[in-house]
Write a protein that holds these residues in place. Structure first.
Motif, PDB file in Angstrom:
ATOM      1  N   ILE A 149      -5.199  70.293  24.561  1.00 56.53           N
ATOM      2  CA  ILE A 149      -4.392  69.457  25.458  1.00 56.53           C
ATOM      3  C   ILE A 149      -2.920  69.394  25.084  1.00 56.53           C
ATOM      4  CG2 ILE A 149      -6.392  68.003  25.970  1.00 56.53           C
ATOM      5  CD1 ILE A 149      -4.989  65.809  24.273  1.00 56.53           C
ATOM      6  N   ASP A 150      -2.560  69.793  23.845  1.00 55.12           N
ATOM      7  CA  ASP A 150      -1.175  69.553  23.438  1.00 55.12           C
ATOM      8  C   ASP A 150      -0.173  70.351  24.260  1.00 55.12           C
ATOM      9  OD1 ASP A 150      -1.667  72.019  22.283  1.00 55.12           O
ATOM     10  OD2 ASP A 150      -1.439  71.319  20.214  1.00 55.12           O
ATOM     11  N   ASN A 151      -0.527  71.569  24.672  1.00 55.08           N
ATOM     12  CA  ASN A 151       0.388  72.341  25.518  1.00 55.08           C
ATOM     13  C   ASN A 151       0.628  71.644  26.855  1.00 55.08           C
ATOM     14  OD1 ASN A 151       1.078  74.531  23.862  1.00 55.08           O
ATOM     15  ND2 ASN A 151      -0.880  75.527  24.275  1.00 55.08           N
ATOM     16  N   GLN A 152      -0.459  71.094  27.413  1.00 57.44           N
ATOM     17  CA  GLN A 152      -0.332  70.376  28.677  1.00 57.44           C
ATOM     18  C   GLN A 152       0.568  69.157  28.522  1.00 57.44           C
ATOM     19  OE1 GLN A 152      -1.156  71.051  31.618  1.00 57.44           O
ATOM     20  NE2 GLN A 152      -1.569  69.220  32.826  1.00 57.44           N
ATOM     21  N   LEU A 153       0.384  68.419  27.437  1.00 58.31           N
ATOM     22  CA  LEU A 153       1.201  67.234  27.207  1.00 58.31           C
ATOM     23  C   LEU A 153       2.660  67.614  26.981  1.00 58.31           C
ATOM     24  CD1 LEU A 153      -1.179  65.201  24.883  1.00 58.31           C
ATOM     25  CD2 LEU A 153      -0.790  64.890  27.331  1.00 58.31           C
ATOM     26  N   ALA A 154       2.871  68.713  26.273  1.00 56.70           N
ATOM     27  CA  ALA A 154       4.246  69.188  26.062  1.00 56.70           C
ATOM     28  C   ALA A 154       4.871  69.609  27.376  1.00 56.70           C
ATOM     29  CB  ALA A 154       4.242  70.353  25.077  1.00 56.70           C
ATOM     30  N   PHE A 155       4.085  70.277  28.224  1.00 59.16           N
ATOM     31  CA  PHE A 155       4.584  70.694  29.534  1.00 59.16           C
ATOM     32  C   PHE A 155       5.010  69.480  30.351  1.00 59.16           C
ATOM     33  CE2 PHE A 155       3.624  71.289  34.062  1.00 59.16           C
ATOM     34  CZ  PHE A 155       4.489  72.325  34.355  1.00 59.16           C
ATOM     35  N   ILE A 156       4.167  68.429  30.342  1.00 59.76           N
ATOM     36  CA  ILE A 156       4.491  67.209  31.082  1.00 59.76           C
ATOM     37  C   ILE A 156       5.807  66.628  30.591  1.00 59.76           C
ATOM     38  CG2 ILE A 156       3.800  64.798  31.438  1.00 59.76           C
ATOM     39  CD1 ILE A 156       0.894  65.777  31.430  1.00 59.76           C
ATOM     40  N   ALA A 157       5.939  66.542  29.274  1.00 60.80           N
ATOM     41  CA  ALA A 157       7.139  65.939  28.699  1.00 60.80           C
ATOM     42  C   ALA A 157       8.386  66.761  29.009  1.00 60.80           C
ATOM     43  CB  ALA A 157       6.970  65.782  27.193  1.00 60.80           C
ATOM     44  N   VAL A 158       8.283  68.077  28.848  1.00 57.60           N
ATOM     45  CA  VAL A 158       9.446  68.946  29.086  1.00 57.60           C
ATOM     46  C   VAL A 158       9.824  68.927  30.564  1.00 57.60           C
ATOM     47  CG1 VAL A 158      10.258  71.328  29.075  1.00 57.60           C
ATOM     48  CG2 VAL A 158       9.032  70.420  27.100  1.00 57.60           C
ATOM     49  N   PHE A 159       8.813  69.019  31.444  1.00 56.65           N
ATOM     50  CA  PHE A 159       9.089  69.010  32.879  1.00 56.65           C
ATOM     51  C   PHE A 159       9.756  67.695  33.281  1.00 56.65           C
ATOM     52  CE2 PHE A 159       7.973  68.179  37.315  1.00 56.65           C
ATOM     53  CZ  PHE A 159       8.370  69.367  37.909  1.00 56.65           C
ATOM     54  N   ARG A 160       9.237  66.604  32.728  1.00 57.85           N
ATOM     55  CA  ARG A 160       9.816  65.306  33.054  1.00 57.85           C
ATOM     56  C   ARG A 160      11.223  65.191  32.499  1.00 57.85           C
ATOM     57  NH1 ARG A 160      10.402  61.697  36.810  1.00 57.85           N
ATOM     58  NH2 ARG A 160      10.686  59.569  36.023  1.00 57.85           N
ATOM     59  N   GLN A 161      11.433  65.725  31.300  1.00 56.86           N
ATOM     60  CA  GLN A 161      12.768  65.683  30.713  1.00 56.86           C
ATOM     61  C   GLN A 161      13.761  66.453  31.574  1.00 56.86           C
ATOM     62  OE1 GLN A 161      13.760  63.975  28.023  1.00 56.86           O
ATOM     63  NE2 GLN A 161      15.855  64.640  28.336  1.00 56.86           N
ATOM     64  N   LYS A 162      13.354  67.607  32.090  1.00 61.25           N
ATOM     65  CA  LYS A 162      14.228  68.380  32.990  1.00 61.25           C
ATOM     66  C   LYS A 162      14.556  67.566  34.235  1.00 61.25           C
ATOM     67  CE  LYS A 162      12.494  72.973  31.710  1.00 61.25           C
ATOM     68  NZ  LYS A 162      11.726  74.139  32.203  1.00 61.25           N
ATOM     69  N   SER A 163      13.540  66.890  34.756  1.00 64.84           N
ATOM     70  CA  SER A 163      13.752  66.092  35.959  1.00 64.84           C
ATOM     71  C   SER A 163      14.747  64.970  35.704  1.00 64.84           C
ATOM     72  CB  SER A 163      12.420  65.501  36.449  1.00 64.84           C
ATOM     73  OG  SER A 163      11.514  66.521  36.798  1.00 64.84           O
ATOM     74  N   LEU A 164      14.608  64.312  34.557  1.00 63.13           N
ATOM     75  CA  LEU A 164      15.524  63.221  34.232  1.00 63.13           C
ATOM     76  C   LEU A 164      16.944  63.729  34.009  1.00 63.13           C
ATOM     77  CD1 LEU A 164      13.332  61.012  31.858  1.00 63.13           C
ATOM     78  CD2 LEU A 164      13.876  60.639  34.271  1.00 63.13           C
ATOM     79  N   VAL A 165      17.056  64.888  33.342  1.00 57.00           N
ATOM     80  CA  VAL A 165      18.388  65.466  33.135  1.00 57.00           C
ATOM     81  C   VAL A 165      18.996  65.858  34.479  1.00 57.00           C
ATOM     82  CG1 VAL A 165      19.657  67.411  32.150  1.00 57.00           C
ATOM     83  CG2 VAL A 165      17.922  66.249  30.792  1.00 57.00           C
ATOM     84  N   SER A 166      18.187  66.444  35.353  1.00 55.73           N
ATOM     85  CA  SER A 166      18.673  66.806  36.685  1.00 55.73           C
ATOM     86  C   SER A 166      19.162  65.578  37.438  1.00 55.73           C
ATOM     87  CB  SER A 166      17.566  67.496  37.490  1.00 55.73           C
ATOM     88  OG  SER A 166      17.211  68.726  36.904  1.00 55.73           O
ATOM     89  N   ARG A 167      18.409  64.488  37.304  1.00 60.22           N
ATOM     90  CA  ARG A 167      18.821  63.250  37.976  1.00 60.22           C
ATOM     91  C   ARG A 167      20.134  62.740  37.395  1.00 60.22           C
ATOM     92  NH1 ARG A 167      14.541  58.600  37.663  1.00 60.22           N
ATOM     93  NH2 ARG A 167      13.347  60.224  38.743  1.00 60.22           N
ATOM     94  N   GLU A 168      20.267  62.810  36.079  1.00 57.74           N
ATOM     95  CA  GLU A 168      21.521  62.387  35.442  1.00 57.74           C
ATOM     96  C   GLU A 168      22.695  63.242  35.927  1.00 57.74           C
ATOM     97  OE1 GLU A 168      21.865  60.908  31.250  1.00 57.74           O
ATOM     98  OE2 GLU A 168      19.944  61.950  31.082  1.00 57.74           O
TER      99      GLU A 168
END
Length: 538
Positions: A149-168
């Motif tokens: 599961i760790d790859n999936q959790l990392a994917f979630i975190a990285v994808f969300r981080q990109k989204s937040l940076v894009s929003r910023e």
């Protein structure tokens, strides 16, 4: 235990690990297909681990889609005691396995990580004091679960981080002041992307006034040069000389001048339809190639900036229909300028109406062809508006062959006398350019006409309702003062400049004006009073 028993036990454990991994993978793949949030399927995952290990409780602490630490338990609301979960979390943060054993239960937890980055921990609670082979079996299954599961959790975190940076980035670039928005977006990049040097060159295109080239250089996390800041002159001049070449592909000489010789990542900022290049971003890193995350963020920055430049150019061009360049720049450098400066309001304004005299006769009897008529109107009106803009005036609109201009808006930072003087000077210059046009050097058919092409002008000063109105949000003025200015212009004959009494009084009168006259006009009870400008203005 015999060797054959040992082999059988290992095979059994491998089969259990494989079965666990396959079941978890099936859930993860289904979640990806259905685009489910972690919260929607994490309970199923924890239940699978509980079934595989015989656990009475399972806990998962990780980063969720909101980039916040979230704790999920099975069974929901029960399972492992909260205090034990906290101790397990602290221990696994140090990458140490956690074991807490008592007479009636055993808790084991291990950390989650991808490429050395921690993403939380997973733990189970077993009944009784468990040790030896049973505990090792449980540890192995927990480890397989974590690795799955760790790859999936990392994917979630990285994808969300990109989204937040894009929003910023989007929030920064939405700033009505473009340069300030770019600076704020670069600060977001500095915090989000691991780079050493950054060079951004932007071509801000305006159909009405040409293009503006700006640049920014960030070295060692510090903004060292930008177009609006006086820096090292040699670098500034060099950039101005080479920036256009850089935008279209050749960055070597410019980067060498700046000492940027390490690995670099380049990105073009292109238009949507014609693919014209609007800018270029270059970043470097001593660590070698940028990560996929960093590249994705840079691409998103370029995409958002491209759209902002397109919107800014559209905004600029719309404003440039009414205002001179200096006024447009000042508006766009003002917070919420639309509401603060352009929303409709009552103000005192100097008004100019300038109408071509003899236009109908010349159009029908001399020019005749629509193309030639259009050339006359375009040439004359463009130059008349240039005169208005040169004096800080506003182009209100053109009605037929009549140019209407305002003096005072949108800042209203000049007094009545100044606004009226500008209107008078504009009227005189428009009359002069009309006389030159009548000589026929550009439109031969106008030469030698009798009477020649001329302009009839009326100028007024007074209180109007002025601002952006209507579906097109054109900047305009209306009210009785505007109507009377139009009526005054209608009284004027070829090359006359008639000035309403209110305007004459605002500039102090004087010998440059003729005797006061009055005329009755349609729909006005009292005669309008005016004087003719008889002396050429300074």
């Amino acid at each position: 235990m015999t060797e054959s028993d040992d082999i059988a036990a290992r095979l059994s454990l491998l089969e259990q690990e494989l079965a666990l991994s396959e079941r978890v993978d099936d859930v993860l793949e289904s979640a990806l297909r259905e685009r489910l949030p972690l919260e929607a399927y994490v309970g199923t995952l924890l239940g699978i681990l509980a079934e595989a290990t015989g656990a009475t409780g399972v806990v998962l602490r990780t980063i969720d889609e909101n980039l916040e630490t979230a704790t999920f338990k099975w069974p929901e609301g029960g399972g492992i005691d909260g205090a034990i979960v906290e101790r397990a979390s602290v221990a696994t943060t140090e990458r140490e396995a956690f074991v807490d054993r008592s007479s009636n239960r055993t808790v084991f937890a291990e950390h989650l990580d991808v490429a050395g980055e921690l993403f939380g921990m997973v733990g189970i609670q077993l009944t009784g004091s468990v040790d030896g082979a049973p505990l090792e079996r449980a540890k192995s299954l927990v480890h397989v679960f974590a690795e799955t599961i760790d790859n999936q959790l990392a994917f979630i975190a990285v994808f969300r981080q990109k989204s937040l940076v894009s929003r910023e980035l989007g929030d920064a670039l939405v700033d009505t002041v473009l340069d300030r928005g770019i600076d704020a977006a670069l600060e977001v990049l500095r915090r989000s992307v691991q780079f050493d040097d950054l060079l951004l060159v932007v071509r801000d295109e305006h159909a009405a006034h040409g293009a503006r080239l700006t640049y920014r250089i960030v070295q060692g996390g510090v903004l060292t040069h930008e177009a609006a800041v006086t820096g090292e002159v040699s670098v500034d001049d060099f950039i101005k000389k080479h920036a256009a070449t850089m935008i279209h592909g050749d960055s070597r000489s410019l980067l060498a001048k700046l000492g940027i010789t390490r690995f670099r990542e380049e990105a073009l900022i292109q238009g949507v339809r014609d693919k014209r290049v609007l800018g270029k971003l270059v970043v470097t890193s001593r660590r070698g190639e940028l990560s996929t995350f960093d590249r994705d963020v840079l691409e998103r920055f370029c995409d958002i900036l491209r759209q902002r430049l397109i919107d800014h150019a559209r905004e600029w061009n719309h404003l440039a229909l009414s205002f001179p360049r200096g006024v447009v720049e000042r508006l766009l450098a003002t917070d919420a300028y639309d509401k603060a400066l352009l929303s409709p309001r009552e103000r005192e304004v100097a008004i100019l109406y300038a109408d071509l005299s003899g236009f109908s006769r010349i159009s029908e009897q001399v020019l005749k062809e629509p193309e030639k008529i259009a050339k006359l109107v375009d040439t004359w009106s463009q130059r008349a508006v240039e005169v208005v803009f040169s004096l800080g005036g506003v182009f209100d609109k053109m009605v037929g062959d009549c140019v209407i201009a305002l003096f005072g808006p949108p800042f209203f930072d000049c007094d009545a006398a100044d606004a009226c003087e500008r209107a008078i000077v504009a009227a005189e210059r428009i009359r002069e350019l009309t006389r030159k046009l009548a000589e026929g050097r550009e439109i031969p058919e106008l030469a030698g006409l009798s009477p020649p092409l001329g302009v009839a002008t009326g100028i007024h000063y007074g209180r109007v309702f002025v601002g952006r109105v209507g579906p097109d949000e054109n900047y305009t003025a209306f009210g009785s003062v505007m109507n009377n200015a139009a009526r005054l212009q209608g009284i004027a004959t070829r090359d006359q400049i008639l000035c309403m009494k209110d305007l004459v009084d605002a500039v102090g009168g004087g010998a440059r004006f003729g005797e006061e006259r009055s005329s009755l006009v349609k729909n006005v009870a009292e005669p309008i009073r005016y004087r003719e400008l008889v002396t050429v203005v300074g």
